[in-house]
Design an enzyme around this catalytic site. Sequence first.
Site, PDB file in Angstrom:
ATOM      1  N   ASN A 209      43.818  84.495  -7.351  1.00 31.35           N
ATOM      2  CA  ASN A 209      44.467  83.129  -7.221  1.00 31.35           C
ATOM      3  C   ASN A 209      46.127  83.502  -7.610  1.00 31.35           C
ATOM      4  O   ASN A 209      46.229  84.406  -8.507  1.00 31.35           O
ATOM      5  CB  ASN A 209      43.966  82.082  -7.906  1.00 31.35           C
ATOM      6  CG  ASN A 209      43.640  82.477  -9.446  1.00 31.35           C
ATOM      7  OD1 ASN A 209      44.508  82.462 -10.128  1.00 31.35           O
ATOM      8  ND2 ASN A 209      42.468  82.425  -9.840  1.00 31.35           N
ATOM      9  N   ASP A 278      35.771  80.653  -9.213  1.00 32.61           N
ATOM     10  CA  ASP A 278      34.594  79.861  -9.121  1.00 32.61           C
ATOM     11  C   ASP A 278      33.372  80.862  -8.076  1.00 32.61           C
ATOM     12  O   ASP A 278      32.428  80.532  -8.428  1.00 32.61           O
ATOM     13  CB  ASP A 278      34.673  78.718  -8.220  1.00 32.61           C
ATOM     14  CG  ASP A 278      35.733  77.664  -8.996  1.00 32.61           C
ATOM     15  OD1 ASP A 278      35.502  77.665 -10.070  1.00 32.61           O
ATOM     16  OD2 ASP A 278      36.408  76.952  -8.233  1.00 32.61           O
ATOM     17  N   LYS A 288      36.219 102.863  -1.269  1.00 34.08           N
ATOM     18  CA  LYS A 288      36.935 101.889  -0.427  1.00 34.08           C
ATOM     19  C   LYS A 288      36.264 101.779   1.055  1.00 34.08           C
ATOM     20  O   LYS A 288      35.788 102.776   1.884  1.00 34.08           O
ATOM     21  CB  LYS A 288      38.351 102.601   0.179  1.00 34.08           C
ATOM     22  CG  LYS A 288      39.141 101.886   1.108  1.00 34.08           C
ATOM     23  CD  LYS A 288      40.444 102.494   1.368  1.00 34.08           C
ATOM     24  CE  LYS A 288      41.148 101.655   2.355  1.00 34.08           C
ATOM     25  NZ  LYS A 288      42.261 102.502   2.718  1.00 34.08           N
ATOM     26  N   PHE A 322      42.017  72.370 -18.207  1.00 29.52           N
ATOM     27  CA  PHE A 322      42.872  72.337 -17.208  1.00 29.52           C
ATOM     28  C   PHE A 322      42.468  71.938 -15.950  1.00 29.52           C
ATOM     29  O   PHE A 322      40.920  72.401 -15.813  1.00 29.52           O
ATOM     30  CB  PHE A 322      43.862  73.495 -17.332  1.00 29.52           C
ATOM     31  CG  PHE A 322      45.048  73.526 -18.291  1.00 29.52           C
ATOM     32  CD1 PHE A 322      46.293  73.316 -17.598  1.00 29.52           C
ATOM     33  CD2 PHE A 322      44.678  73.440 -19.631  1.00 29.52           C
ATOM     34  CE1 PHE A 322      47.245  73.243 -18.710  1.00 29.52           C
ATOM     35  CE2 PHE A 322      45.870  73.499 -20.471  1.00 29.52           C
ATOM     36  CZ  PHE A 322      47.189  73.313 -19.967  1.00 29.52           C
ATOM     37  N   LYS A 336      36.142  65.431 -14.238  1.00 25.12           N
ATOM     38  CA  LYS A 336      35.896  66.737 -14.994  1.00 25.12           C
ATOM     39  C   LYS A 336      36.101  66.514 -16.587  1.00 25.12           C
ATOM     40  O   LYS A 336      35.334  67.204 -17.139  1.00 25.12           O
ATOM     41  CB  LYS A 336      37.311  67.433 -14.580  1.00 25.12           C
ATOM     42  CG  LYS A 336      36.988  69.022 -15.231  1.00 25.12           C
ATOM     43  CD  LYS A 336      38.157  69.735 -14.582  1.00 25.12           C
ATOM     44  CE  LYS A 336      37.809  71.253 -15.183  1.00 25.12           C
ATOM     45  NZ  LYS A 336      38.831  72.335 -14.579  1.00 25.12           N
ATOM     46  N   LYS A 340      32.062  67.654 -18.000  1.00 25.00           N
ATOM     47  CA  LYS A 340      32.150  68.950 -18.909  1.00 25.00           C
ATOM     48  C   LYS A 340      32.262  68.805 -20.431  1.00 25.00           C
ATOM     49  O   LYS A 340      32.410  69.753 -21.202  1.00 25.00           O
ATOM     50  CB  LYS A 340      33.231  69.904 -18.717  1.00 25.00           C
ATOM     51  CG  LYS A 340      33.077  70.303 -16.880  1.00 25.00           C
ATOM     52  CD  LYS A 340      33.711  71.456 -16.443  1.00 25.00           C
ATOM     53  CE  LYS A 340      33.407  71.705 -15.189  1.00 25.00           C
ATOM     54  NZ  LYS A 340      34.235  72.923 -14.479  1.00 25.00           N
TER      55      LYS A 340
END
Length: 401
Positions: A209, A278, A288, A322, A336, A340
Amino acid sequence: MLTGKKIVLGVSGGIAAYKAAALTSKLVQAGAEVKVIMTPSAKNFVAPTTFQALSRNPVYTDTFDEQDPSQIQHIDVADWADLFLLAPATANLIGKLANGLADDMLSTTLLATEAPVYIAPAMNVHMYSHPAVLKNMHQLDQWGFRFIEPGEGYLACGYVGKGRLEEPLTIVEVLEKEMDKQQLLKGKKVLISAGPTREKIDPVRYFTNPSTGKMGYALARQAKALGAEVTLVSGPVNLATPAGVTRIDVTTAEEMHEQMLTHFPDQDLVIKSAAVADYRPRITYDHKMKKSPGDYVVEMERTRDILAELGERKEHQYLIGFAAETQEVERYGREKLDKKNLDGIVVNNVADEGAGFGHDTNASLWMTKSGQVEAFPLMSKDELAEGILRRAAKEMSGDVV
């Protein structure tokens, strides 16, 4: 706050060296013990005996002039210091420090010290804005060195602009505030995760990301500045380790999971700012994969939810998460936070200009289990980091507004 503090004052060769004499006097009056190191060029502006008289300590000017044969001079002074102050700091001294050069007593001692270093630049206005000088100052800032910005006014060269050494009394006030700040998390252990993770498909391909780790590294820098013992679990990033911070490098979500849970039990404050994958490929290859006609489908499986596990295992720790959102920021943040079992959450609207991944700035919403909701406007990530840590420290101490 400076009473009893051991301060090494580094004086380099600029006309502003005359102000360093007054600064030495102010530091001594504030209760500090001061030892002065002068560069050879500095002696062209002020005599060493001036600083010796004001500090009541020997003045160091030569690496090889060992005043005590039983000690290595620059190592002994480096270890002695509670903090280092460079005033004035010329472009030359800043450049040497940013590039690891050590060719005199001052630069050699600077590389040997583990004390926090405060830099008060002084130079011509055009020198101060030169790309090389700006690059060197940026590098030092990333390493955790603190800058005391120069003032604007009439310079010795005849120009009027930014580059004048800040006034001695102001420098002392800045140091006093910094010493006070260091008490906020003194004695606390802080664990921070930062950066992205990479989930391998084969040896040359992976899922990741856009996280650069800048927010997490800013948190680590500021937590250390506030007096904490900081452990930073970092995904793959191109950032220097903040001074005094213990860094643990990981690559995958599983590796980050292992390190965070290993270090979690004895921490006081835990901040999970990393952008952890995730999902990961269910099947990975050791060689490869070659291109073949048609489409290729990658089957994904869930990674373990690190933040949820930390929330379940939480005992005495203050836990901050975050969240990166693009809509209904407060609602998703609250969900959240509750789901959590967090004590606080920082929600970034990554759709906002200048916020989120890759930027040096951020704008966030701070929410806590105790019901606090505060919007942070667009600011530098270091400013945001300090704001978050200050609020967390207040809640940890029971000082909840």
